[in-house]
Design an enzyme around this catalytic site. Structure first.
Site, PDB file in Angstrom:
ATOM      1  CB  SER A  10      -0.674  -4.963   9.500  1.00 33.87           C
ATOM      2  OG  SER A  10      -1.748  -5.183   8.599  1.00 33.87           O
ATOM      3  CG  HIS A  35       0.907  -1.035   8.499  1.00 35.64           C
ATOM      4  ND1 HIS A  35       1.799  -0.149   7.939  1.00 35.64           N
ATOM      5  CD2 HIS A  35       0.574  -1.896   7.507  1.00 35.64           C
ATOM      6  CE1 HIS A  35       2.009  -0.467   6.668  1.00 35.64           C
ATOM      7  NE2 HIS A  35       1.264  -1.525   6.381  1.00 35.64           N
ATOM      8  CG  ASP A  37      -1.579  -3.537   5.181  1.00 34.13           C
ATOM      9  OD1 ASP A  37      -0.664  -2.891   4.655  1.00 34.13           O
ATOM     10  OD2 ASP A  37      -1.409  -4.311   6.147  1.00 34.13           O
ATOM     11  CG  MET A  39      -4.746  -4.339   0.230  1.00 34.35           C
ATOM     12  SD  MET A  39      -4.615  -6.077   0.618  1.00 34.35           S
ATOM     13  CE  MET A  39      -3.115  -6.075   1.593  1.00 34.35           C
ATOM     14  CG  HIS A  68       1.058   0.061   2.879  1.00 30.03           C
ATOM     15  ND1 HIS A  68       1.453  -1.259   3.020  1.00 30.03           N
ATOM     16  CD2 HIS A  68       1.533   0.448   1.664  1.00 30.03           C
ATOM     17  CE1 HIS A  68       2.124  -1.636   1.951  1.00 30.03           C
ATOM     18  NE2 HIS A  68       2.172  -0.619   1.103  1.00 30.03           N
ATOM     19  CG  MET A  70      -0.450  -1.859  -0.898  1.00 33.14           C
ATOM     20  SD  MET A  70      -0.507  -3.326   0.144  1.00 33.14           S
ATOM     21  CE  MET A  70      -1.375  -2.650   1.550  1.00 33.14           C
ATOM     22  CG  MET A 139       5.804  -3.512  -0.280  1.00 34.89           C
ATOM     23  SD  MET A 139       4.651  -3.618   1.103  1.00 34.89           S
ATOM     24  CE  MET A 139       4.402  -5.374   1.321  1.00 34.89           C
ATOM     25  CG  ASP A 173       4.126  -3.880   5.173  1.00 38.58           C
ATOM     26  OD1 ASP A 173       3.780  -4.905   5.790  1.00 38.58           O
ATOM     27  OD2 ASP A 173       3.326  -3.105   4.622  1.00 38.58           O
TER      28      ASP A 173
HETATM   29  C1  DX5 Z   1       0.886  -6.914   2.669  1.00 32.02           C
HETATM   30  C2  DX5 Z   1       0.681  -5.825   3.686  1.00 32.02           C
HETATM   31  C3  DX5 Z   1       1.331  -6.110   5.002  1.00 32.02           C
HETATM   32  C4  DX5 Z   1       0.850  -7.374   5.655  1.00 32.02           C
HETATM   33  C5  DX5 Z   1       1.693  -7.700   6.830  1.00 32.02           C
HETATM   34  O1  DX5 Z   1       0.349  -6.510   1.454  1.00 32.02           O
HETATM   35  O2  DX5 Z   1       1.199  -4.598   3.227  1.00 32.02           O
HETATM   36  O3  DX5 Z   1       1.186  -5.004   5.872  1.00 32.02           O
HETATM   37  O4  DX5 Z   1      -0.483  -7.309   6.029  1.00 32.02           O
HETATM   38  O5  DX5 Z   1       1.268  -8.926   7.298  1.00 32.02           O
HETATM   39  P1  DX5 Z   1       2.287 -10.080   7.720  1.00 32.02           P
HETATM   40  O6  DX5 Z   1       3.086  -9.543   8.870  1.00 32.02           O
HETATM   41  O7  DX5 Z   1       1.403 -11.207   8.077  1.00 32.02           O
HETATM   42  O8  DX5 Z   1       3.165 -10.355   6.523  1.00 32.02           O
HETATM   43 ZN    ZN Z   2       1.340  -2.794   4.697  1.00 32.72          ZN
END
Ligand code: DX5
Ligand code: ZN
Length: 216
Positions: A10, A35, A37, A39, A68, A70, A139, A173
């Protein structure tokens, strides 16, 4: 992909000024997906980036993009991420009233649909869509931030899901580190998102290679 063991770094905690180099590092380190993320500051208490940056990442790497989402109202945005070049789009079951429709919408856009669930969300909530997704994202931290610790009961959830679906790609994840990735694999995950344990380190390429070795 079906059941290949894959590291999906990620870029959430990467240095975005150096992202091109970061992407090269994980390619050379043997990553199988990037990956991303996404948000929105509503579904999760943090804001990251959107389809524009995702498209740039897509141009900067030969690795497939694993987006992903969110975010609230994912229906409004899946097309933009498809256009940005997503290979996978994961949507959270908690973010939509019409999960079945949304997963079909993603597939119609030519993208592989995946469903994600938070630590406290039971497997029961996605039971009926397991047959129409290409991957399930479990998750293992509360979504929103990199660098958190893996919640151990999430491995029980993965174990249960693997027993139910021996052929399904299961992505874990959150909080995956060199010292717990083997336990994640033994629980039944085969796609491993790793954020801070790769991009928080001085040599992401080398660390990525170590992660790949652990699951091979
Ligand atoms: C959290 C994300 C993850 C996160 C993973 O909301 O979905 O993908 O960035 O990071 P680490 O490996 O540091 O937990
Ligand atoms: Zn993620």
């Amino acid at each position: 992909m079906s059941l290949k063991q894959i590291i999906a770094p990620s870029v959430l905690n990467a240095n975005f000024l150096e992202l091109g180099n970061g992407l090269k590092a994980i390619e050379n380190g043997g990553a199988g997906l990037v990956h991303l993320d996404i948000m929105d500051g509503h579904f999760v208490p943090n804001i990251s980036f959107g389809p524009g940056i995702s498209a740039c990442v897509g141009k900067g790497t030969c690795l497939p993009l694993d987006c992903h989402l969110m975010i609230e109202n994912p229906e409004q945005y899946v097309e933009a991420f498809a256009k940005a070049g997503a290979a996978y789009i994961s949507v959270h079951a908690e973010t939509t009233n019409h999960l079945d429709r949304l997963l079909h919408q993603i597939r119609e856009l030519g993208v592989k649909p995946a469903v994600a669930i938070n630590p406290a969300t039971p497997l029961e909530s996605i039971k009926y869509v397991l047959g129409i997704v290409d991957m399930v994202l479990i998750m293992s931290v509360n979504p929103g931030f990199g660098g958190q610790s893996l919640i151990p009961y999430c491995l029980d959830k993965i174990r249960e899901l693997r027993a139910l679906c021996p052929e399904l790609d299961i992505e874990i994840d959150g909080g995956v580190k060199l010292d717990n990735i083997v336990a994640c694999k033994e629980a039944g995950a085969n796609v491993f998102v790793v954020g801070s344990a790769i991009f928080g380190k001085p040599n992401p390429e080398e660390v990525c290679r170590e992660f790949v070795k652990k699951i091979s």
